[in-house]
Design a protein around this motif. Sequence first.
Motif, PDB file in Angstrom:
ATOM      1  N   LEU A 246      57.814  39.688  57.165  1.00 17.05           N
ATOM      2  CA  LEU A 246      58.738  40.216  58.159  1.00 17.05           C
ATOM      3  C   LEU A 246      59.815  41.128  57.584  1.00 17.05           C
ATOM      4  N   ASN A 247      60.403  40.773  56.441  1.00 17.10           N
ATOM      5  CA  ASN A 247      61.478  41.584  55.876  1.00 17.10           C
ATOM      6  C   ASN A 247      61.004  42.961  55.434  1.00 17.10           C
ATOM      7  N   ASN A 248      59.688  43.118  55.251  1.00 15.84           N
ATOM      8  CA  ASN A 248      59.143  44.379  54.764  1.00 15.84           C
ATOM      9  C   ASN A 248      58.312  45.098  55.819  1.00 15.84           C
ATOM     10  N   LEU A 249      58.605  44.801  57.081  1.00 18.57           N
ATOM     11  CA  LEU A 249      57.901  45.429  58.202  1.00 18.57           C
ATOM     12  C   LEU A 249      58.928  45.971  59.195  1.00 18.57           C
TER      13      LEU A 249
ATOM     14  N   ALA B  51      64.640  54.281  60.642  1.00 19.71           N
ATOM     15  CA  ALA B  51      65.507  53.980  61.788  1.00 19.71           C
ATOM     16  C   ALA B  51      65.728  55.220  62.643  1.00 19.71           C
ATOM     17  N   GLU B  52      65.660  56.411  62.032  1.00 18.62           N
ATOM     18  CA  GLU B  52      65.831  57.645  62.798  1.00 18.62           C
ATOM     19  C   GLU B  52      64.714  57.832  63.824  1.00 18.62           C
ATOM     20  N   SER B  53      63.559  57.223  63.554  1.00 15.50           N
ATOM     21  CA  SER B  53      62.430  57.321  64.482  1.00 15.50           C
ATOM     22  C   SER B  53      62.317  56.084  65.356  1.00 15.50           C
ATOM     23  N   GLY B  54      63.342  55.224  65.314  1.00 15.34           N
ATOM     24  CA  GLY B  54      63.370  54.060  66.194  1.00 15.34           C
ATOM     25  C   GLY B  54      62.761  52.802  65.630  1.00 15.34           C
ATOM     26  N   TYR B  55      62.396  52.795  64.339  1.00 15.67           N
ATOM     27  CA  TYR B  55      61.811  51.595  63.742  1.00 15.67           C
ATOM     28  C   TYR B  55      62.912  50.594  63.382  1.00 15.67           C
ATOM     29  N   MET B  56      62.618  49.327  63.561  1.00 13.50           N
ATOM     30  CA  MET B  56      63.596  48.273  63.287  1.00 13.50           C
ATOM     31  C   MET B  56      62.879  46.969  62.976  1.00 13.50           C
ATOM     32  N   THR B  57      63.631  46.018  62.431  1.00  7.72           N
ATOM     33  CA  THR B  57      63.082  44.681  62.229  1.00  7.72           C
ATOM     34  C   THR B  57      63.185  43.900  63.533  1.00  7.72           C
ATOM     35  N   PRO B  58      62.272  42.964  63.775  1.00  4.26           N
ATOM     36  CA  PRO B  58      62.389  42.128  64.978  1.00  4.26           C
ATOM     37  C   PRO B  58      63.658  41.292  64.931  1.00  4.26           C
ATOM     38  N   ASP B  59      63.950  40.656  66.024  1.00  7.77           N
ATOM     39  CA  ASP B  59      65.109  39.772  66.100  1.00  7.77           C
ATOM     40  C   ASP B  59      65.040  38.727  65.000  1.00  7.77           C
ATOM     41  N   ARG B  60      66.199  38.340  64.447  1.00  8.52           N
ATOM     42  CA  ARG B  60      66.224  37.406  63.320  1.00  8.52           C
ATOM     43  C   ARG B  60      65.621  36.054  63.654  1.00  8.52           C
ATOM     44  N   THR B  61      65.513  35.707  64.939  1.00  8.13           N
ATOM     45  CA  THR B  61      64.879  34.430  65.284  1.00  8.13           C
ATOM     46  C   THR B  61      63.407  34.433  64.911  1.00  8.13           C
ATOM     47  N   SER B  62      62.824  35.618  64.701  1.00  7.63           N
ATOM     48  CA  SER B  62      61.417  35.695  64.299  1.00  7.63           C
ATOM     49  C   SER B  62      61.199  35.105  62.919  1.00  7.63           C
ATOM     50  N   HIS B  63      62.267  35.006  62.107  1.00 10.77           N
ATOM     51  CA  HIS B  63      62.122  34.405  60.780  1.00 10.77           C
ATOM     52  C   HIS B  63      61.837  32.907  60.880  1.00 10.77           C
ATOM     53  N   THR B  64      62.422  32.259  61.855  1.00 12.21           N
ATOM     54  CA  THR B  64      62.278  30.808  61.960  1.00 12.21           C
ATOM     55  C   THR B  64      61.296  30.391  63.049  1.00 12.21           C
TER      56      THR B  64
ATOM     57  N   MET C 184      55.068  49.676  56.898  1.00 11.18           N
ATOM     58  CA  MET C 184      55.303  48.726  55.814  1.00 11.18           C
ATOM     59  C   MET C 184      56.220  49.369  54.786  1.00 11.18           C
ATOM     60  N   ILE C 185      57.179  48.608  54.299  1.00  8.86           N
ATOM     61  CA  ILE C 185      58.116  49.093  53.282  1.00  8.86           C
ATOM     62  C   ILE C 185      58.112  48.151  52.085  1.00  8.86           C
ATOM     63  N   ASP C 186      58.844  48.515  51.041  1.00 12.02           N
ATOM     64  CA  ASP C 186      59.048  47.671  49.859  1.00 12.02           C
ATOM     65  C   ASP C 186      57.737  47.388  49.132  1.00 12.02           C
ATOM     66  N   LEU C 187      57.282  48.366  48.358  1.00 14.44           N
ATOM     67  CA  LEU C 187      55.997  48.275  47.657  1.00 14.44           C
ATOM     68  C   LEU C 187      56.202  47.933  46.183  1.00 14.44           C
ATOM     69  N   GLN C 188      56.956  46.884  45.894  1.00 17.85           N
ATOM     70  CA  GLN C 188      57.256  46.513  44.513  1.00 17.85           C
ATOM     71  C   GLN C 188      56.226  45.562  43.905  1.00 17.85           C
ATOM     72  N   ILE C 189      55.352  45.003  44.743  1.00 20.71           N
ATOM     73  CA  ILE C 189      54.419  43.996  44.235  1.00 20.71           C
ATOM     74  C   ILE C 189      52.984  44.434  44.501  1.00 20.71           C
ATOM     75  N   VAL C 190      52.745  45.726  44.474  1.00 24.56           N
ATOM     76  CA  VAL C 190      51.394  46.242  44.684  1.00 24.56           C
ATOM     77  C   VAL C 190      50.454  45.632  43.646  1.00 24.56           C
ATOM     78  N   ARG C 191      49.287  45.209  44.106  1.00 23.69           N
ATOM     79  CA  ARG C 191      48.285  44.653  43.189  1.00 23.69           C
ATOM     80  C   ARG C 191      46.882  45.035  43.669  1.00 23.69           C
ATOM     81  N   TYR C 192      45.926  44.968  42.769  1.00 21.20           N
ATOM     82  CA  TYR C 192      44.528  45.278  43.083  1.00 21.20           C
ATOM     83  C   TYR C 192      43.784  43.955  43.167  1.00 21.20           C
ATOM     84  N   CYS C 193      43.406  43.563  44.377  1.00 24.10           N
ATOM     85  CA  CYS C 193      42.841  42.230  44.563  1.00 24.10           C
ATOM     86  C   CYS C 193      42.039  42.176  45.863  1.00 24.10           C
ATOM     87  N   HIS C 194      41.550  40.997  46.178  1.00 25.21           N
ATOM     88  CA  HIS C 194      40.780  40.774  47.398  1.00 25.21           C
ATOM     89  C   HIS C 194      41.688  40.973  48.621  1.00 25.21           C
TER      90      HIS C 194
END
Length: 438
Positions: free
Chosen positions: A272-275, A136-149, A289-299
């Motif tokens: 969206l929640n992790n971008l 957030a210090e560099s100006g990064y943010m989530t899009p408007d919440r309407t983007s979820h729906t 990209m944030i929240d790397l809790q489900i990293v996997r090795y796959c296609h």
Amino acid sequence: MGDLSQFISRESLIQSLRSFTGRADVKLFDEFEVRRATKGAQGLTSIVLRVRVPYCLPEDGRKLWKNFIVKAFPQNPFQMNLVKKGGLFDKEGVFFKEVVPLLVKASGGKVDVPLPNCYRAMIDGRCDAIYLEDLAESGYMTPDRTSHTNDLDYEHCSLVMGALGRFHALTVATEQLLLPSKNWLDAFPIFSTDSLFYCHKEGESTPPLLPTAEASYETLLKMSRLMDGVPKKVEASGALRKVLENNWSTLCRLVKCAPQGCNVLSHGDCWLNNLLFRYEDGVPVEVKMIDLQIVRYCHPSIDILYFFSMCTSKEFRERNIDGLIHEYYKSLTKELNVLGYGAPPISLERLNQDMREIYRPFGVIINSFFRPNILLGEDFMPSERELNPTELEKLFNTNNATAIVNKFCRDPEFRTQMETIIREVVDWAFPQEAISDK
């Protein structure tokens, strides 16, 4: 939750400041400030804090401020059990502590790593915490919440495809250039077991999302009974139930490493929640990209289809997927060339073929599994308050079945969205029936 400073280590703050400034003599003042950084659905599997830290450099003496995002292990029993079952915190800790430095080294400063900087990661089982750059210090943010729906627009999606191509390129190049074993799974066995989608044997603990998946099947069946044509027909015959009950094993199979195919170290939860996006004059120009809790090795199809399924509608995908896949592949090719790797390990033609013929079920199932809740909006999970442990457990056990079916019955727009999702499942599972219905 009480005193949030209990999750913060002074020693870790000092180490993080040293990493940030590149100075061993940086001085930390005592009055740092701690507050929650996320609400609602975000921060579900960890405590996410924003820490404002005062510091100075000896030759200057002026008080300066720096924000850190600190992810700490959750404290309520339900969340703790969820995180431990999937090894979520350990995977993210290993990723930031050991994998990211390899990606940065492989980049050689020539390719941007589309992730926040990590200043310290502790995964010793006693005071687990990850200290990260506050984007957030560099100006990064989530899009408007309407983007979820609503659909995430083409400009946002194009940036995400570029970032995924860049991220995958870095993991491919790192695997070949820096890993003695030439394989991420050999180098980091923790990534060999999927965090969410795995089949368990008798006597083993149930995968954390299996009850959620089973509840989603029942919800889809209830809505199918209220539809006309093939969905109602295949539900009445029991055929749709059989398909849905096999969906879990299908997911578990598709997320595994492809023995004869192309594999990358993937994000695993790219939606969206992790971008976080940075904008100029209202136009998105960069994404992390944030929240790397489900990293996997796959296609690579898994990351791509997961994003599309979670963030766009069927109509949007039909109009734009070819162009967006091209954006991904252009980024993958460009960055591998910059890194001196050469041609991508998969052709654009083969990538498209694999996505449509082998991995299509992954996108269809994920869409039917998660998208109904996302489209509920505030009815899914309030954005301005935390759910208590009882509410969280109910959410995982029921997958909001009552709210989804009720909204299906009373909201025409939501009903149309759900019918589209269900018909996509039916078109995939019963192609001949779907053709005759048209």
